[in-house]
Design an enzyme around this catalytic site. Structure first.
Site, PDB file in Angstrom:
ATOM      1  N   LEU A   1      -5.075  19.501  10.550  1.00 35.05           N
ATOM      2  CA  LEU A   1      -6.049  19.610  11.628  1.00 35.05           C
ATOM      3  C   LEU A   1      -5.711  20.853  12.447  1.00 35.05           C
ATOM      4  O   LEU A   1      -4.733  20.869  13.188  1.00 35.05           O
ATOM      5  CB  LEU A   1      -6.026  18.357  12.512  1.00 35.05           C
ATOM      6  CG  LEU A   1      -6.344  17.038  11.798  1.00 35.05           C
ATOM      7  CD1 LEU A   1      -6.469  15.902  12.812  1.00 35.05           C
ATOM      8  CD2 LEU A   1      -7.625  17.150  10.971  1.00 35.05           C
ATOM      9  N   LEU A   2      -6.503  21.901  12.269  1.00 42.47           N
ATOM     10  CA  LEU A   2      -6.301  23.163  12.983  1.00 42.47           C
ATOM     11  C   LEU A   2      -7.160  23.168  14.240  1.00 42.47           C
ATOM     12  O   LEU A   2      -8.380  23.024  14.154  1.00 42.47           O
ATOM     13  CB  LEU A   2      -6.702  24.361  12.107  1.00 42.47           C
ATOM     14  CG  LEU A   2      -5.694  24.945  11.127  1.00 42.47           C
ATOM     15  CD1 LEU A   2      -6.281  26.197  10.487  1.00 42.47           C
ATOM     16  CD2 LEU A   2      -4.375  25.269  11.792  1.00 42.47           C
TER      17      LEU A   2
ATOM     18  N   GLY B   1      -6.924  25.750  16.604  1.00 44.86           N
ATOM     19  CA  GLY B   1      -7.036  27.104  17.146  1.00 44.86           C
ATOM     20  C   GLY B   1      -5.857  27.469  18.029  1.00 44.86           C
ATOM     21  O   GLY B   1      -5.696  28.619  18.425  1.00 44.86           O
ATOM     22  N   GLY B   2      -5.015  26.481  18.323  1.00 46.40           N
ATOM     23  CA  GLY B   2      -3.834  26.714  19.140  1.00 46.40           C
ATOM     24  C   GLY B   2      -2.635  27.107  18.292  1.00 46.40           C
ATOM     25  O   GLY B   2      -2.658  27.036  17.059  1.00 46.40           O
TER      26      GLY B   2
ATOM     27  N   ASP C   1       0.351  25.660  18.023  1.00 43.96           N
ATOM     28  CA  ASP C   1       1.123  24.581  17.400  1.00 43.96           C
ATOM     29  C   ASP C   1       0.593  24.240  16.007  1.00 43.96           C
ATOM     30  O   ASP C   1       1.351  24.204  15.033  1.00 43.96           O
ATOM     31  CB  ASP C   1       1.125  23.342  18.292  1.00 43.96           C
ATOM     32  CG  ASP C   1       1.814  23.577  19.626  1.00 43.96           C
ATOM     33  OD1 ASP C   1       2.767  24.379  19.656  1.00 43.96           O
ATOM     34  OD2 ASP C   1       1.405  22.975  20.625  1.00 43.96           O
ATOM     35  N   SER C   2      -0.694  23.978  15.896  1.00 44.05           N
ATOM     36  CA  SER C   2      -1.242  23.615  14.591  1.00 44.05           C
ATOM     37  C   SER C   2      -1.199  24.797  13.621  1.00 44.05           C
ATOM     38  O   SER C   2      -1.102  24.616  12.400  1.00 44.05           O
ATOM     39  CB  SER C   2      -2.670  23.083  14.732  1.00 44.05           C
ATOM     40  OG  SER C   2      -3.535  24.043  15.303  1.00 44.05           O
TER      41      SER C   2
ATOM     42  N   CYS D   1      -8.435   9.508  21.922  1.00 44.37           N
ATOM     43  CA  CYS D   1      -8.940  10.535  21.012  1.00 44.37           C
ATOM     44  C   CYS D   1      -8.110  10.559  19.729  1.00 44.37           C
ATOM     45  O   CYS D   1      -8.655  10.685  18.622  1.00 44.37           O
ATOM     46  CB  CYS D   1      -8.926  11.903  21.681  1.00 44.37           C
ATOM     47  SG  CYS D   1      -9.575  13.229  20.638  1.00 44.37           S
TER      48      CYS D   1
ATOM     49  N   GLY E   1      -0.344  19.165  14.940  1.00 47.33           N
ATOM     50  CA  GLY E   1       0.649  19.924  15.700  1.00 47.33           C
ATOM     51  C   GLY E   1       1.290  19.147  16.827  1.00 47.33           C
ATOM     52  O   GLY E   1       1.801  19.752  17.784  1.00 47.33           O
TER      53      GLY E   1
ATOM     54  N   CYS F   1      -8.503  16.771  25.983  1.00 43.78           N
ATOM     55  CA  CYS F   1      -8.511  17.607  24.784  1.00 43.78           C
ATOM     56  C   CYS F   1      -9.772  18.435  24.605  1.00 43.78           C
ATOM     57  O   CYS F   1      -9.703  19.547  24.108  1.00 43.78           O
ATOM     58  CB  CYS F   1      -8.275  16.746  23.551  1.00 43.78           C
ATOM     59  SG  CYS F   1      -9.414  15.371  23.358  1.00 43.78           S
TER      60      CYS F   1
END
Length: 352
Positions: free
Chosen positions: A7-8, A10-11, A13-14, A98, A121, A193
């Site tokens: 699960l990306l 855009g941050g 961590d992921s 979530c 992440g 989130c």
């Protein structure tokens, strides 16, 4: 591990999660979950930039990226949960739900069911102890996110992997810098989130409006002002009250009479509790709590020691070793073992 879904967001961590898996020889498929607000022109959302970042990182490692629209599920499930709770005078946590309903829920129904594992992440770990998979804490106490994961189902935990969960945040940033990831210096997201730059009170106002009522000093019964809606205030709140003669602490809500009770001073005794009840406890691995535990009621690096006792109706009474500030009905009390390592799950703090 066979088929892995990442699960990306855009941050950073992921993105480092994807780097780590590719470095280990895996070729995961990447997914961007779309859960943003309904009208992007009215709500200032960062989702477009998030997707651009996620696309660039997936392309960098030769992985596919698919957008999975969970917008309706988010607003049907997480927003409904949030609004029902705040309207009833409780203090909900949308990010916790979530993870359960969207990232490991709706996504799994739509695409994740095709994969053996789902990688995120989160700063958390999993360990197999005596044949059972446990959610365990990150070595970074500031970033540890086990509290946000303590409501996921056991089948979701079995599929979850957290490839950066053993790292400190500084290590993750260093990897991103070294690998020249496009988002290496991007700031961490704050707050709920999906909200981005949206104000939480504006979010609530949109769905519940305003409902003015009296603000009363608990100790004296004196009316000191008017609130615009109980849902704009949380137990333990001091800042942003807007009443003269302060400081004031929110200490109680009377939903039936629409009254907000406050106490005067910087640190009134009424702002603290040592004993409180937790109901509807959600267990992650084993369906029972030990007598000696550690716990959190909010996302902070600090945990507290306590003993717990089970009541006849299946709830638990938490006896904290410390006085706890701002204990509010509806908050999740996340319970760990005495070493603050294994997470047992979490339950909702109930009304007095």
């Amino acid at each position: 591990m066979n088929r892995i879904a990442v699960l990306l967001s855009g941050g950073v961590d992921s993105s480092v999660v994807l780097y780590e898996l590719v470095r280990q020889g895996y070729k995961p498929d990447c997914f961007y979950i779309k859960i943003g607000p309904e009208e992007t022109e009215e709500w200032d959302c960062t989702s477009e930039e998030d997707l651009e970042m996620a696309t660039a990182v997936a392309r960098r490692y030769g992985c596919s990226l698919e957008v999975v629209d969970c917008h309706k599920e988010y607003w049907d499930e997480v927003t409904r949960y949030t609004m029902e709770k705040v309207k009833a005078g409780f203090t909900p946590n949308p990010d916790v739900m979530c993870n359960r309903m969207i990232k490991f829920g709706a996504f799994d129904r739509k695409r994740g069911h095709d994969y053996d594992t789902i990688a995120t992440g989160h700063y958390a770990r999993t360990e197999t102890i005596d044949g059972l998979k446990w959610l365990t804490t990150s070595p970074d106490p500031v970033k540890d996110q086990t509290d946000f994961l303590a409501q996921i189902y056991d089948w979701q935990l079995k599929k979850a992997i957290f490839p950066i969960g053993h790292m400190m945040k500084e290590e993750v940033r260093e990897i991103a810098e070294r690998e020249h990831l496009v988002n290496a210096r991007r700031k961490d997201s704050q707050g709920i989130c999906f909200l981005g730059k949206i104000n939480y009170n504006d979010y609530i106002r949109r769905y519940l409006g305003e409902q003015p009522g009296k603000v009363i000093e608990l100790e004296t019964g004196k009316v000191i002002g008017e609130h615009r809606g109980l849902w704009f205030h949380t137990i333990g709140q001091r800042k942003g009250m807007g009443f003269g003669g302060g400081p004031w602490f929110v200490v109680k809500k009377d939903v039936g009479r629409n009254i907000l009770y406050v106490s005067h001073g910087y640190n009134p005794d009424t702002a603290y509790k040592q004993d409180f009840t937790v109901g509807d406890f959600h267990f992650l691995t084993l369906p029972e709590l030990p007598s000696e535990v550690t716990f959190k009621i909010r996302h902070t690096p600090d945990c507290h020691r306590a003993t717990v006792e089970k009541t006849g109706d299946g709830r638990y009474v938490v006896h904290s070793a410390d006085r706890i500030h701002g204990v509010a009905p509806g908050q999740f009390c996340v319970v760990y073992d005495a070493d603050h390592h294994r997470c047992y799950g979490s339950g909702e703090i109930t009304v007095e």
